[in-house]
Write a protein that holds these residues in place. Structure first.
Motif, mmCIF file in Angstrom:
data_model
loop_
_atom_site.group_PDB
_atom_site.id
_atom_site.type_symbol
_atom_site.label_atom_id
_atom_site.label_comp_id
_atom_site.label_asym_id
_atom_site.label_seq_id
_atom_site.Cartn_x
_atom_site.Cartn_y
_atom_site.Cartn_z
ATOM 1 N N ARG A 1 -4.688 -34.636 25.199
ATOM 2 C CA ARG A 1 -3.518 -33.751 25.077
ATOM 3 C C ARG A 1 -3.674 -32.757 23.949
ATOM 4 N N GLU B 1 3.053 -23.412 32.240
ATOM 5 C CA GLU B 1 2.226 -24.280 31.391
ATOM 6 C C GLU B 1 1.945 -23.510 30.105
ATOM 7 N N ALA C 1 2.740 -29.151 30.179
ATOM 8 C CA ALA C 1 3.708 -28.781 31.217
ATOM 9 C C ALA C 1 4.875 -29.753 31.203
ATOM 10 N N ASN D 1 -10.652 -23.983 31.596
ATOM 11 C CA ASN D 1 -11.186 -23.946 32.963
ATOM 12 C C ASN D 1 -10.332 -23.014 33.819
ATOM 13 N N PHE E 1 -9.094 -35.060 30.165
ATOM 14 C CA PHE E 1 -8.820 -34.250 28.975
ATOM 15 C C PHE E 1 -7.882 -35.001 28.057
HETATM 16 C C1 3EB Z 1 -1.003 -31.960 33.118
HETATM 17 O O1 3EB Z 1 -0.481 -32.271 32.047
HETATM 18 C C2 3EB Z 1 -0.889 -30.510 33.512
HETATM 19 O O2 3EB Z 1 -7.219 -30.602 34.260
HETATM 20 O O3 3EB Z 1 -7.996 -29.892 32.353
HETATM 21 C C3 3EB Z 1 -3.087 -29.629 31.654
HETATM 22 C C4 3EB Z 1 -4.177 -29.539 30.800
HETATM 23 C C5 3EB Z 1 -3.298 -29.870 32.993
HETATM 24 C C6 3EB Z 1 -5.478 -29.699 31.287
HETATM 25 C C7 3EB Z 1 -7.046 -30.160 33.119
HETATM 26 C C8 3EB Z 1 -4.597 -30.022 33.474
HETATM 27 C C9 3EB Z 1 -5.682 -29.942 32.624
HETATM 28 O O4 3EB Z 1 -1.554 -32.759 33.887
HETATM 29 C C10 3EB Z 1 -2.149 -29.934 33.957
#
Ligand code: 3EB
Length: 346
Positions: free
Chosen positions: A226, A333, A244, A137, A224
């Motif tokens: 991981r 990230e 992150a 995204n 989402f």
């Molecule tokens: C986090 O871990 C960092 O909103 O789809 C990482 C992977 C993050 C996906 C998303 C956001 C998203 O929250 C941000």
């Protein structure tokens, strides 16, 4: 890695791309306005607006397979598919949408996000690739506040609503993903891989699942997983979501990009361990990763690169892009993909 069949990812320069053959290419992403011409006319190209750092010249993210590929469009979604999986992309402009807040929730970005996801889900349902594996995204001005709410939060509310509207879960079996900022004036760009068969979704034992984040990060949680593992006869692909410097649900090492990079790599290491444990493999290692590193401040590039080399080795497979991260206190990230041989006995 090249001997396996199944999905394959490369980050290519323009010269490498021109030398490559288009057979088996399912989709391409570009990041700096580079255009892919002619031969690629049938191939979906996601035009992302996140400037390249470090190397000069174009960068093309190329997804290919050794299966027969057929391309098409479904509404505004451009796609290419094999018998087993589908790559698709969509771009939605906010400028065409009313700039008011309709019901305390709907903003132009909310509407654009809901439209994008409704079309994506409609496409994968209609064509029979219902399992979203990985979604990228790119949200213009992701950290800006408008209509009283940060745009990332507007995006999260709409993504969750659209998934529910499409009959999808919003916890548990949800796709791997990333959500990054893109330059002002860009459309919302979403691209994705989906499949006939369900992938395996993986969480990080060091982190609270994003879909369970407490409400301080927004009224609606980001939806989402991981990571996700797709198993094909020719091998397994691990998709590590944007990762992150978050432990539990908190950002740590705010203001220290080197420490954030180390913590991010520790999180990725934890995901590699989970992927190996769950699939019974030993193949998911730092060395197997192709990384895409999003850097908020270009001046942090050298320290971030140094940490990658220290953890992964002198020549990590990594590309670097300038992008805002979805939390203002995050400087970096990293997303990653690894393709390994099939597990023994599979
Ligand atoms: C986090 O871990 C960092 O909103 O789809 C990482 C992977 C993050 C996906 C998303 C956001 C998203 O929250 C941000």
């Amino acid at each position: 890695m090249d001997s396996r069949t199944g999905l394959h990812l490369d980050y290519l320069s323009l010269a490498e791309l021109e030398a490559a053959h288009w057979a088996g290419v399912m989709g391409v992403a570009t990041f700096d306005g580079s255009r892919v011409e002619l031969a690629a006319a049938q191939i979906p190209v996601a035009e992302v607006n996140t400037p390249l750092l470090g190397d000069a010249g174009g960068l093309f993210e190329v997804w290919r397979t050794q299966q027969t590929v057929e391309s098409g469009t479904h509404g505004r979604v451009r796609y290419a598919r094999t018998a087993d999986m589908l790559f698709g992309c969509i771009a939605v402009k906010e400028s065409a949408l009313p700039d008011s807040i309709a019901d305390g929730v709907r903003t132009p970005l909310y509407d654009a996000t809901e439209q994008a996801y409704r079309e994506i889900l409609g496409t994968v349902d209609a064509l029979g690739y219902a399992h979203l594996i990985r979604v990228w995204n790119y949200v213009p001005e992701i950290n800006r506040d408008t209509h009283g709410t940060e745009r990332y939060r507007q995006f999260n509310s709409a993504r969750q609503a659209a998934l529910l509207g499409g009959g999808r879960p919003v916890t548990g079996n949800v796709s791997a993903a990333c959500a990054l900022g893109a330059a002002a004036g860009s459309p919302l760009v979403v691209y994705f891989l989906s499949s006939h068969t369900a992938p395996i979704f993986i969480e990080n034992p060091r982190q609270i699942s994003a879909y369970n984040y407490p409400p301080q990060y927004g009224a609606r949680s980001p939806v989402f997983s991981r990571a996700a593992v797709l198993e094909e006869p020719g091998g397994m692909t691990l998709f590590i979501s944007g990762t992150a410097s978050i432990v539990g649900h908190r950002t740590i090492h705010a203001g220290d990009p080197a420490a954030q990079t180390r913590e991010t790599l520790t999180n990725i290491e934890a995901l590699l361990g989970e992927a190996n444990r769950i699939t019974g493999s030993e193949g998911f290692t730092f060395e197997a990763l192709a990384c895409k590193v999003y850097v908020r401040h270009p001046e942090d590039l050298p320290v971030i690169q140094a940490e990658l080399r220290a953890a992964i080795g002198p020549t990590p497979r990594a590309v670097y892009l300038q992008a805002d991260i979805c939390r203002r206190d995050l400087a970096v990230e990293i997303e990653a993909t690894a393709m390994v041989a099939p597990r023994a006995g599979a």
